[in-house]
Design an enzyme around this catalytic site. Structure first.
Site, PDB file in Angstrom:
ATOM      1  N   PRO A   2       0.842  -1.206   0.000  1.00 43.33           N
ATOM      2  CA  PRO A   2       0.000   0.000   0.000  1.00 43.33           C
ATOM      3  C   PRO A   2       0.877   1.256   0.000  1.00 43.33           C
ATOM      4  O   PRO A   2       1.791   1.376   0.807  1.00 43.33           O
ATOM      5  CB  PRO A   2      -0.786  -0.105   1.305  1.00 43.33           C
ATOM      6  CG  PRO A   2      -0.570  -1.481   1.810  1.00 43.33           C
ATOM      7  CD  PRO A   2       0.709  -1.977   1.230  1.00 43.33           C
ATOM      8  N   GLU A   3       0.617   2.154  -0.923  1.00 43.38           N
ATOM      9  CA  GLU A   3       1.344   3.418  -1.000  1.00 43.38           C
ATOM     10  C   GLU A   3       0.445   4.535  -0.468  1.00 43.38           C
ATOM     11  O   GLU A   3      -0.722   4.301  -0.153  1.00 43.38           O
ATOM     12  CB  GLU A   3       1.737   3.699  -2.459  1.00 43.38           C
ATOM     13  CG  GLU A   3       2.748   2.722  -3.042  1.00 43.38           C
ATOM     14  CD  GLU A   3       4.163   2.963  -2.533  1.00 43.38           C
ATOM     15  OE1 GLU A   3       4.401   3.995  -1.859  1.00 43.38           O
ATOM     16  OE2 GLU A   3       5.028   2.127  -2.801  1.00 43.38           O
ATOM     17  N   HIS A  92      -4.478 -15.057   8.966  1.00 42.56           N
ATOM     18  CA  HIS A  92      -3.643 -13.905   9.334  1.00 42.56           C
ATOM     19  C   HIS A  92      -4.475 -12.689   9.751  1.00 42.56           C
ATOM     20  O   HIS A  92      -4.061 -11.568   9.564  1.00 42.56           O
ATOM     21  CB  HIS A  92      -2.683 -13.509   8.196  1.00 42.56           C
ATOM     22  CG  HIS A  92      -1.933 -14.668   7.620  1.00 42.56           C
ATOM     23  ND1 HIS A  92      -0.952 -15.326   8.337  1.00 42.56           N
ATOM     24  CD2 HIS A  92      -2.021 -15.288   6.431  1.00 42.56           C
ATOM     25  CE1 HIS A  92      -0.473 -16.315   7.593  1.00 42.56           C
ATOM     26  NE2 HIS A  92      -1.105 -16.319   6.433  1.00 42.56           N
ATOM     27  N   ARG A 114       2.108 -10.983   5.946  1.00 36.13           N
ATOM     28  CA  ARG A 114       3.561 -10.906   6.083  1.00 36.13           C
ATOM     29  C   ARG A 114       4.021 -10.251   7.383  1.00 36.13           C
ATOM     30  O   ARG A 114       5.195 -10.266   7.703  1.00 36.13           O
ATOM     31  CB  ARG A 114       4.152 -10.186   4.868  1.00 36.13           C
ATOM     32  CG  ARG A 114       3.893 -10.995   3.588  1.00 36.13           C
ATOM     33  CD  ARG A 114       4.491 -10.359   2.384  1.00 36.13           C
ATOM     34  NE  ARG A 114       5.954 -10.315   2.453  1.00 36.13           N
ATOM     35  CZ  ARG A 114       6.716  -9.752   1.518  1.00 36.13           C
ATOM     36  NH1 ARG A 114       6.155  -9.177   0.478  1.00 36.13           N
ATOM     37  NH2 ARG A 114       8.019  -9.758   1.635  1.00 36.13           N
TER      38      ARG A 114
END
Ligand SMILES: [Zn+2]
Length: 276
Positions: A2-3, A92, A114
Site C-alpha cells: 500500500p502506498e 492472518h 507478512r
C-alpha cells in the site's frame, strides 16, 4: 504494497464508516506483529469511545477518540477490512474491532499475512508525539512551497535526486513508482545529483509529485468495504504509467526506448531523451 494514495483512500473510507461509532469489543489474535502491540493502551484509547476523526500521516492511519489514538500501518501486505462478521474471515487476521452503530455493527478486521504492519496507540491528544512520527519529513500534498522545501534539502546534497525524493526523513509518501513518474513528468534524469538542479527544476518536480499523487488518490486506490477491490486494484494501476515498469517499451512522448537501472537496490525507469 500500500502506498500513500491507497492509505489515503483507506483513511477516507474508515472515516465514512467508523466516525461517530463506538468500539464495544476489541479482540486481538496476536500480541505482536512487526513488534509487540501495546494492547492495554490500545484498548484504553479506543474501547467504549466514539471515534472522533480518522487521519493520515505518511502511511500511518490514526483513529482518534477523546482519550487517545489508535495507530495502524499496513506494512507490505496489511489490510483493514470492514466486514459483516465478527469471526475472522481470512487467515492472518490479527485484530477484530466491533463498532456498534444504530443500524448495524461494523467489524473492522486487521489482516496482515507478512506481518510488516504495525498496531500501536497514543494516549492523550497529541499523537504526533508518538515515536513513529519523530523522524518524518513533510507531507507532499500539504507542504505549500514543496519545490522550495525540496530545494533547501537538495542544494547541499550530492545524492541522486531520486533518492532524495524517496527519503521519508525529507518528504513522506513518494514511493518508487511516484518518484519515477514524477521525475519523468518534470523532465529530470533520476541520476542527477540533487545539488546540480535549479530551483526551477525543483518546482517542476514538486508540481509533478503532487499531480501524480492526486491522480492516484482520485483513481480511488482501494476501499476497505470491498475485499475484492482491495485485493486487486491499487491507485497506481489506475493511473497511466509513463515509465514505471515499462522496460524496453517506447516513451509516450518521444518514442525512445524506456531505460531501466538500479539505484540503491531499487529499480528506476526513465526516458534518456525526455529526462535531462
Ligand atoms: Zn521520451
Amino acid at each position: 504494497m500500500p502506498e500513500l494514495p491507497e492509505v489515503e483512500t483507506v483513511v477516507k473510507s474508515l472515516a465514512a464508516t467508523c466516525q461517530g461509532l463506538t468500539a464495544t469489543e476489541i479482540k486481538f489474535y496476536r500480541k505482536d506483529i512487526r513488534e509487540p502491540i501495546p494492547i492495554p493502551q490500545f484498548r484504553k484509547a479506543l474501547l467504549k469511545q466514539a471515534v472522533v476523526s480518522v487521519e493520515r500521516r505518511s502511511k500511518y492511519i490514526i483513529m482518534n477518540t477523546k482519550t487517545g489514538s489508535a495507530i495502524f500501518h499496513l506494512g507490505m501486505s496489511g489490510q483493514l477490512l470492514a466486514l459483516k462478521s465478527k469471526k475472522p474471515q481470512f487467515k492472518h487476521t490479527h485484530l477484530v474491532m466491533t463498532f456498534t452503530g444504530e443500524a448495524q455493527n461494523i467489524y473492522l478486521h486487521f489482516v496482515d499475512p507478512r506481518r510488516f504492519g504495525r498496531i500501536s496507540a497514543h494516549l492523550g491528544e497529541a499523537w504526533e508525539q508518538h515515536p513513529f512520527f519523530g523522524q518524518l519529513g513533510c507531507e507532499p500534498l500539504e507542504q505549500r512551497s514543496l519545490g522550495t522545501y525540496l530545494w533547501n534539502y537538495g542544494k547541499k546534497s550530492n545524492r541522486p535526486i531520486k533518492s532524495l525524493l524517496m527519503d521519508s526523513k525529507v518528504v513522506v509518501g513518494i514511493g518508487n513508482i511516484y518518484a519515477c513518474e514524477s521525475l519523468f513528468l518534470a523532465g529530470v534524469h533520476p541520476e542527477r545529483s540533487a545539488a546540480s538542479l535549479s530551483p526551477k527544476d525543483y518546482q517542476a518536480i514538486a508540481a509533478a509529485a503532487k499531480k501524480t499523487l492526486r491522480l492516484a488518490i482520485k483513481a480511488g486506490g482501494t476501499s476497505i468495504k470491498d475485499f475484492k477491490s482491495m485485493e486487486g486494484k491499487s491507485g497506481y494501476f489506475a493511473i497511466s504509467l509513463n515509465v514505471y515498469g515499462r522496460s524496453d517499451e517506447s516513451c509516450n512522448i518521444c518514442g525512445n526506448s524506456i531505460g531501466h537501472i538500479k539505484q540503491s537496490g531499487r529499480s528506476t525507469w526513465f526516458c534518456g531523451l525526455c529526462q535531462k
